[in-house]
Design a protein around this motif. Structure first.
Motif, short mmCIF file in Angstrom:
data_model
loop_
_atom_site.label_atom_id
_atom_site.label_comp_id
_atom_site.label_asym_id
_atom_site.label_seq_id
_atom_site.Cartn_x
_atom_site.Cartn_y
_atom_site.Cartn_z
N TRP A 92 0.81 -1.21 0.00
CA TRP A 92 0.00 0.00 0.00
C TRP A 92 0.84 1.26 0.00
N SER A 93 1.99 1.20 0.64
CA SER A 93 2.82 2.40 0.71
C SER A 93 3.40 2.74 -0.67
N ILE A 94 3.64 1.72 -1.48
CA ILE A 94 4.13 1.98 -2.84
C ILE A 94 3.07 2.71 -3.64
N LEU A 95 1.85 2.24 -3.58
CA LEU A 95 0.76 2.89 -4.30
C LEU A 95 0.55 4.30 -3.78
N SER A 96 0.64 4.48 -2.48
CA SER A 96 0.47 5.80 -1.88
C SER A 96 1.57 6.75 -2.36
N ASN A 97 2.80 6.26 -2.45
CA ASN A 97 3.90 7.11 -2.91
C ASN A 97 3.77 7.45 -4.39
N ILE A 98 3.31 6.52 -5.20
CA ILE A 98 3.11 6.80 -6.62
C ILE A 98 2.02 7.85 -6.80
N THR A 99 0.92 7.69 -6.08
CA THR A 99 -0.17 8.67 -6.15
C THR A 99 0.32 10.04 -5.67
N SER A 100 1.07 10.06 -4.59
CA SER A 100 1.61 11.32 -4.09
C SER A 100 2.58 11.94 -5.09
N SER A 101 3.34 11.11 -5.79
CA SER A 101 4.26 11.60 -6.80
C SER A 101 3.51 12.34 -7.90
N ILE A 102 2.38 11.79 -8.31
CA ILE A 102 1.57 12.44 -9.35
C ILE A 102 1.01 13.76 -8.82
N ILE A 103 0.59 13.79 -7.57
CA ILE A 103 0.08 15.03 -6.97
C ILE A 103 1.20 16.08 -6.90
N ILE A 104 2.38 15.69 -6.48
CA ILE A 104 3.52 16.61 -6.42
C ILE A 104 3.84 17.13 -7.82
N PHE A 105 3.78 16.25 -8.80
CA PHE A 105 4.11 16.61 -10.18
C PHE A 105 3.19 17.71 -10.70
N LEU A 150 12.64 11.84 1.94
CA LEU A 150 11.30 11.74 2.54
C LEU A 150 10.40 11.02 1.55
N PRO A 151 9.63 10.06 2.01
CA PRO A 151 8.65 9.43 1.12
C PRO A 151 7.66 10.48 0.62
N ASN A 152 7.25 10.37 -0.63
CA ASN A 152 6.35 11.36 -1.22
C ASN A 152 5.04 11.49 -0.44
N ASN A 153 4.50 10.37 0.07
CA ASN A 153 3.23 10.45 0.79
C ASN A 153 3.37 11.26 2.09
N LEU A 154 4.55 11.27 2.71
CA LEU A 154 4.76 12.09 3.90
C LEU A 154 5.08 13.53 3.52
N PHE A 155 5.79 13.71 2.40
CA PHE A 155 6.18 15.05 1.95
C PHE A 155 4.97 15.93 1.69
N ILE A 156 3.92 15.37 1.07
CA ILE A 156 2.75 16.20 0.78
C ILE A 156 1.92 16.51 2.01
N LEU A 157 2.16 15.79 3.10
CA LEU A 157 1.43 16.03 4.34
C LEU A 157 2.10 17.09 5.22
N LYS A 158 3.35 17.40 4.96
CA LYS A 158 4.11 18.32 5.81
C LYS A 158 3.79 19.77 5.48
N SER A 159 3.95 20.62 6.48
CA SER A 159 3.89 22.07 6.27
C SER A 159 5.25 22.51 5.77
N ILE A 160 5.26 23.16 4.62
CA ILE A 160 6.52 23.52 3.98
C ILE A 160 6.56 25.02 3.71
N LYS A 161 7.67 25.62 4.08
CA LYS A 161 7.91 27.03 3.77
C LYS A 161 8.93 27.06 2.64
N ASN A 162 8.53 27.63 1.50
CA ASN A 162 9.39 27.67 0.32
C ASN A 162 10.15 29.00 0.33
N ILE A 163 11.41 28.96 0.72
CA ILE A 163 12.23 30.16 0.81
C ILE A 163 12.50 30.73 -0.57
#
Length: 178
Positions: A92-105, A150-163
């Protein structure tokens, strides 16, 4: 008009529609790649996934046009999806990371080479430069810790400040003032 001619026309319509949708989708992907400075290998992967989905949809529609019974098609698709579902459930984590990768893209404001701060909590932050945005992981280059993935599924859940993005906005504001 004979029914076979109608089926041929409908099949040709599906094929033309497939080619148009594929062309438009690939142009959007190419534009996104250039705007977000993402590696071409990710674009190839996204194109392959979308091409597979469009091809399967086209085959199903053409099969229905040529008289394949919906019940038979539903049983076949259900069987295939069950096997695939069991395989993905095991990973499941692989599928979650692939889906998150598409969202990040497509939607994430972070680009390659951006300097970011990931806010982990009140007292803990991760600061670094985005070195790689892959199918499963985002890699950051940090000054103190070296590379952090960082796994993509965790990356999209984090609060990120883009300097880097803040600097771009500030530079545009300064240009507009002058």
């Amino acid at each position: 008009m004979k029914i076979i001619y109608i089926q041929i026309i409908q099949s040709l319509f599906i094929i033309v529609l497939y080619l148009i949708i594929k062309s438009i989708t690939f142009k959007v992907i190419k534009k996104t790649l250039s705007e977000k400075l993402i590696q071409e290998s990710r674009g190839i992967l996204i194109r392959n996934i979308i091409n597979l989905i469009l091809t399967l949809m086209g085959i199903i529609l053409i099969a229905l046009i040529w008289g394949v019974k919906q019940a038979d098609l539903a049983v076949f698709i259900g069987s295939v999806l069950t096997v695939v579902g069991v395989a993905f459930f095991a990973q499941w984590s692989i599928l979650s990371n692939i889906t998150s990768s598409i969202i990040i893209f497509f939607n994430h404001p972070v680009k390659l080479n951006d300097s970011i701060i990931i806010l982990e909590g009140k007292d803990y932050v991760i600061e670094g430069k985005v070195a790689n945005i892959g199918l499963f992981f985002v890699t950051l280059e940090t000054e103190g810790s070296g590379e952090i993935t960082l796994p993509n599924n965790l990356f999209i859940l984090k609060s990120i400040k883009n300097i880097t993005n803040e600097k771009r906005i500030q530079a545009k504001a300064n240009d507009n003032v002058q």
